[in-house]
Write an enzyme that holds these catalytic residues in place. Structure first.
Site, PDB file in Angstrom:
ATOM      1  N   HIS A   8     -12.682  -0.580  20.150  1.00 55.14           N
ATOM      2  CA  HIS A   8     -13.020  -0.876  19.309  1.00 55.14           C
ATOM      3  C   HIS A   8     -14.933  -1.957  18.954  1.00 55.14           C
ATOM      4  O   HIS A   8     -14.396  -3.008  18.983  1.00 55.14           O
ATOM      5  CB  HIS A   8     -12.627  -1.098  18.246  1.00 55.14           C
ATOM      6  CG  HIS A   8     -12.450  -0.644  16.153  1.00 55.14           C
ATOM      7  ND1 HIS A   8     -12.468  -2.074  15.723  1.00 55.14           N
ATOM      8  CD2 HIS A   8     -13.108   0.137  16.125  1.00 55.14           C
ATOM      9  CE1 HIS A   8     -12.741  -1.868  14.591  1.00 55.14           C
ATOM     10  NE2 HIS A   8     -13.120  -0.288  14.735  1.00 55.14           N
ATOM     11  N   GLU A  35     -16.391   2.430  21.189  1.00 51.72           N
ATOM     12  CA  GLU A  35     -16.594   3.267  19.716  1.00 51.72           C
ATOM     13  C   GLU A  35     -16.924   2.471  19.307  1.00 51.72           C
ATOM     14  O   GLU A  35     -17.097   1.408  19.138  1.00 51.72           O
ATOM     15  CB  GLU A  35     -15.397   2.813  18.694  1.00 51.72           C
ATOM     16  CG  GLU A  35     -14.765   3.650  17.560  1.00 51.72           C
ATOM     17  CD  GLU A  35     -15.333   2.625  16.389  1.00 51.72           C
ATOM     18  OE1 GLU A  35     -16.371   2.755  15.055  1.00 51.72           O
ATOM     19  OE2 GLU A  35     -15.864   1.835  16.533  1.00 51.72           O
ATOM     20  N   ASP A  37     -20.232   1.870  15.684  1.00 57.42           N
ATOM     21  CA  ASP A  37     -21.523   2.369  14.142  1.00 57.42           C
ATOM     22  C   ASP A  37     -21.930   2.766  14.172  1.00 57.42           C
ATOM     23  O   ASP A  37     -23.414   1.797  14.864  1.00 57.42           O
ATOM     24  CB  ASP A  37     -20.570   1.577  13.656  1.00 57.42           C
ATOM     25  CG  ASP A  37     -19.330   1.387  13.476  1.00 57.42           C
ATOM     26  OD1 ASP A  37     -18.209   2.120  13.232  1.00 57.42           O
ATOM     27  OD2 ASP A  37     -18.777  -0.317  13.995  1.00 57.42           O
ATOM     28  N   HIS A  50     -21.936  -2.753  12.057  1.00 56.83           N
ATOM     29  CA  HIS A  50     -20.043  -1.938  10.840  1.00 56.83           C
ATOM     30  C   HIS A  50     -21.211  -1.549   9.380  1.00 56.83           C
ATOM     31  O   HIS A  50     -21.024  -1.023   8.903  1.00 56.83           O
ATOM     32  CB  HIS A  50     -19.150  -2.764  11.184  1.00 56.83           C
ATOM     33  CG  HIS A  50     -18.370  -1.722  10.964  1.00 56.83           C
ATOM     34  ND1 HIS A  50     -17.995  -2.635   9.649  1.00 56.83           N
ATOM     35  CD2 HIS A  50     -17.499  -1.317  11.455  1.00 56.83           C
ATOM     36  CE1 HIS A  50     -17.210  -2.345   9.094  1.00 56.83           C
ATOM     37  NE2 HIS A  50     -16.475  -1.201   9.651  1.00 56.83           N
ATOM     38  N   GLU A 102     -19.224   6.453  15.023  1.00 54.53           N
ATOM     39  CA  GLU A 102     -19.364   7.058  13.673  1.00 54.53           C
ATOM     40  C   GLU A 102     -20.290   6.458  12.515  1.00 54.53           C
ATOM     41  O   GLU A 102     -20.664   5.921  12.846  1.00 54.53           O
ATOM     42  CB  GLU A 102     -18.206   5.552  13.168  1.00 54.53           C
ATOM     43  CG  GLU A 102     -17.614   5.743  11.838  1.00 54.53           C
ATOM     44  CD  GLU A 102     -16.910   4.640  11.375  1.00 54.53           C
ATOM     45  OE1 GLU A 102     -17.060   4.350  10.455  1.00 54.53           O
ATOM     46  OE2 GLU A 102     -15.959   3.922  12.106  1.00 54.53           O
TER      47      GLU A 102
END
Length: 237
Positions: A8, A35, A37, A50, A102
């Site tokens: 993450h 992962e 952002d 993020h 994301e």
């Protein structure tokens, strides 16, 4: 040992999140998935962060979208690093890790985000090595309208049966939700629909035990070394 799970924001519990050092640490530990952002700078460059604002993770203040890429590069993440671009992250991960991107879209907060992200994915030759997801399901739907080939996913806090028909409609195959909502029935419903379940966070031992009952489910973790130790312990049992 290869660890089939999502790191993450990289190894965010130990390194500055969404940075190349964090991604490199995840890779060195054997994690298969990364992962990250993505936001859009004022001049349209996809950058990694993020929050909508840079205050929490850099020495600057303000919204990402109010700075050009060159201005963003002046800020520091941690002691020495700068805010990476999506292109830098994908070039690092190429042929190493699968990447979950994301989209930090909120309505039309970032006009053109979906088009620009897709362009970077295609230009880096990463179309077969990524999937794109978001809490903003309209953004995911838009991404499908731009490409029939890219893999897509949705993120939601809880679970609902109504999301499965929508995922079939837009051909999305990854569904992420909080680990607390993981149930036998929902895992089966997703499996029957050809949907890959992804849960978050899986940082504690009780969370790991819950997920370990479902071998098909992908975990998202911040505590990479702990997660790896628990995986090794499970294999030895």
């Amino acid at each position: 040992m290869k660890v089939k799970a999502l790191a993450h924001r990289g190894y965010s519990a130990k390194y500055p999140e969404n940075t190349l050092s964090s991604f490199r640490a995840a890779y060195d530990l054997g994690f298969t998935h990364l992962e990250l952002d993505v936001h859009l700078s004022k001049d349209g460059v996809p950058v990694l962060m993020h929050d909508l604002r840079i205050d929490r993770t850099t020495n600057g203040k303000g919204f990402v979208k109010d700075y050009t890429y060159e201005e963003l590069k002046q800020f520091r993440v941690g002691d020495r690093e700068t805010i990476p671009t999506l292109e830098e992250a994908l070039r690092f991960a190429k042929d190493k890790m699968r990447v979950c991107i994301e989209l930090k879209q909120k309505g039309n907060w970032y006009p053109g985000l979906e088009e620009t992200v897709l362009q970077v994915i295609e230009e880096t030759g990463m179309l077969k090595q990524v999937y794109v997801n978001s809490f903003d399901h309209f953004a995911v739907q838009k991404m499908r309208s731009l490409s029939k080939d890219i893999e897509l996913g949705l993120i939601q806090y809880g679970i609902t049966p109504s999301v499965i028909p929508f995922m079939k409609e837009i051909d999305a195959t990854y569904l992420s939700f909080r680990v607390e909502f993981l149930t036998d029935e929902y895992v089966k419903a997703c499996r029957d629909a050809g949907i890959q379940v992804v849960v978050w966070p899986v940082d504690t031992e009780w969370q790991f035990k819950k997920v370990s009952r479902y071998p098909s489910v992908l975990s998202t973790t911040n505590q990479l070394e702990r997660f790896k130790r628990l995986c090794e312990k499970l294999v030895q049992q």
